[in-house]
Structure formats: structure tokens, C-alpha cells
Design a protein around this motif. Structure first.
Motif: not given
Length: 270
Positions: A122-128, A143-148
């Protein structure tokens, strides 16, 4: 034109206030001071200013701070006008001090063990980066901001459990809770609140999550924030409360009821 006082960054201020004889003056409101302040700080306002001027030697080292570094400059200039020669204030105010303490005193949160493969994916898919739950992408988004922001309560919980830093703020000064309010997802908000996120974080404009949710008509988010104890009386840099910004009738009634109850309690305590 040079200032008649010296402006210090938080790291320089940390060294300066260790010197003997420094008087640390906090010119925020009494409630903010009571909630948290730099160790050894004394309250400064228009009424107490004269007392300091009348009692302190003109070479007393003074260090003044406020919320964001604006009011402190006014007071620093006032002391300089009275011929105080060793006056300093804090660039960025107490907000900058808190950020400095998070970096210097509180180590960045680390995962308790290897990051699970699904979370790494998931991290990789979101660019992290796959191995860093506290990495950032554009706008200092974690990452937690993105998930939120996605309203993904399950992934938000996974990140919190993996050591996500809930004190992190993006380039606008917003924490993950603001993004969860944008998504208007009660489950995600609950995960963050239970994880210890700062419900009353004020961004670079002094706005809180409650102010945003009220102004955007995010009723579900307003309900969750009030349940979490969000402060209805806090004001933005423009001197507005959440009630001043409210966008719909449901939020209006909710905020009015809580504000009335809070003020009643304050009157009882006075």
C-alpha cells in the motif's frame, strides 16, 4: 531597517534560555499558557507589562514568545522602547517550539517490527517508501494523512499500529485528523482520536479541525470531534470560532449547545 531586538529560531532559543537570569515571557492567553508552556515561562499581557518595566533592570535578558511569532514582536518592541537592551523573541512562536521539541526530544515513531507485506504494498502504491510509515510525499503528506484523506479506517489503524507519527503536520500545518474530517469518515476519525491525535491542532491559519468541519458542513465529523472534546471556543488567526464559521443548521445547533455548556461551566468555576 534593523529591529531593536533579536529574533531567535527555536533551536537558538533553546540555548539562549539556558543562560542565567533569562526571563521567559509567554504572551498567549491564560488558557493556552495553562495547557502548556516553556518551562519557567511567566505570563505577559498588557496589564502585567508595566510591572515588568517597572521592576526589571534594563539589561535583563528577555525572551518573549506568542502563538505564531507576531504578538511577541510587538511586546519586544515595547520593551526596546523602554530601553531594554537584551530583548529576544521566538520566530514562529510556540508552534515552532513544539515542532522543535518533537524533533529534538521525541524520537520519530518507528514500527515495532517488520512492516507487513500488504502495508508495504500500500505504501508503495501511494508513492511512499515501502519501509517507512513516516515518510512524506508532496505537501509533506505522510502515509497516515493519505489513509485518512481516503477515509480508509482499516489502513489508518494499520499505520497507527505500525508506529505512524500522529503529531506530524503537513505543509499547511494540518494533521491527519484534518484529512479524516475532509473525508468525513467517522470510523477513521475514531481511530485517530483513540490513537492520541491532537484534536485541537491549529494549522498555519489558526484553524482547527472543528472549524474546518463546521465550515464545510461535515456534520458527522463535527459530531465525532465534539465527542472527542474538541474546544469550541478556540479562535483562528482571523478571530473566528467554529460557531462563527458554521455552514449548516445541524452543526449550528450542535455547536451552540456545546458552547453554551462550556461557558456555563466556566461561569461556575469563576
Amino acid at each position: 531597517m534593523s529591529l531593536p531586538f533579536r529574533r531567535l529560531t527555536a533551536d537558538a532559543a533553546a540555548s539562549f534560555i539556558k543562560q542565567d537570569g533569562v526571563r521567559i515571557l509567554d504572551c498567549r492567553d491564560p488558557r493556552a499558557y495553562a495547557a502548556a508552556h516553556i518551562e519557567g515561562a511567566e505570563r505577559l499581557d498588557d496589564r502585567s507589562f508595566g510591572g515588568y518595566v517597572g521592576q526589571l533592570p534594563r539589561d535583563t535578558p528577555l525572551f518573549i514568545y506568542c502563538y505564531h511569532g507576531n504578538a511577541s514582536q510587538t511586546f519586544a518592541s515595547m520593551f526596546a522602547d523602554f530601553r531594554f537592551t537584551n530583548v529576544h523573541d521566538l520566530v514562529g512562536g510556540y508552534e515552532a517550539w513544539e515542532q522543535y521539541e518533537r524533533i529534538m526530544v521525541k524520537p520519530a515513531a518507528k514500527a515495532a517490527g517488520p512492516i507487513p507485506a500488504d502495508l508495504a504494498d500500500w505504501l508503495e502504491a501511494q508513492g511512499f517508501a515501502r519501509d517507512d510509515v513516516n515518510g512524506t510525499i508532496e505537501n509533506k503528506t505522510t502515509p497516515v494523512m493519505r489513509a485518512a484523506r481516503l477515509g480508509d479506517a482499516a489502513m489508518t489503524a494499520a499505520l497507527v499500529n505500525a508506529g505512524a507519527d500522529l503529531d506530524a503536520r503537513n505543509a499547511d500545518g494540518n494533521n491527519a485528523l484534518w484529512l479524516a474530517c475532509f473525508a468525513n469518515d467517522p470510523a477513521t476519525i475514531e481511530v485517530l482520536v483513540e490513537g492520541g491525535v491532537d484534536v485541537d491542532n491549529q494549522n498555519d491559519n489558526g484553524a482547527t479541525c472543528l472549524m474546518y468541519a463546521a465550515s464545510a458542513g461535515k456534520t458527522e465529523a463535527v459530531v465525532q470531534l465534539l465527542k472527542a472534546g474538541a474546544d469550541v471556543l478556540l479562535k483562528s488567526a482571523d478571530d473566528y470560532t467554529a460557531l462563527d464559521m458554521v455552514a449548516n443548521e445541524e452543526c449550528l445547533h450542535l455547536l451552540r449547545a456545546v458552547e453554551k455548556a462550556v461557558k456555563a461551566e466556566q461561569q461556575k468555576a469563576a
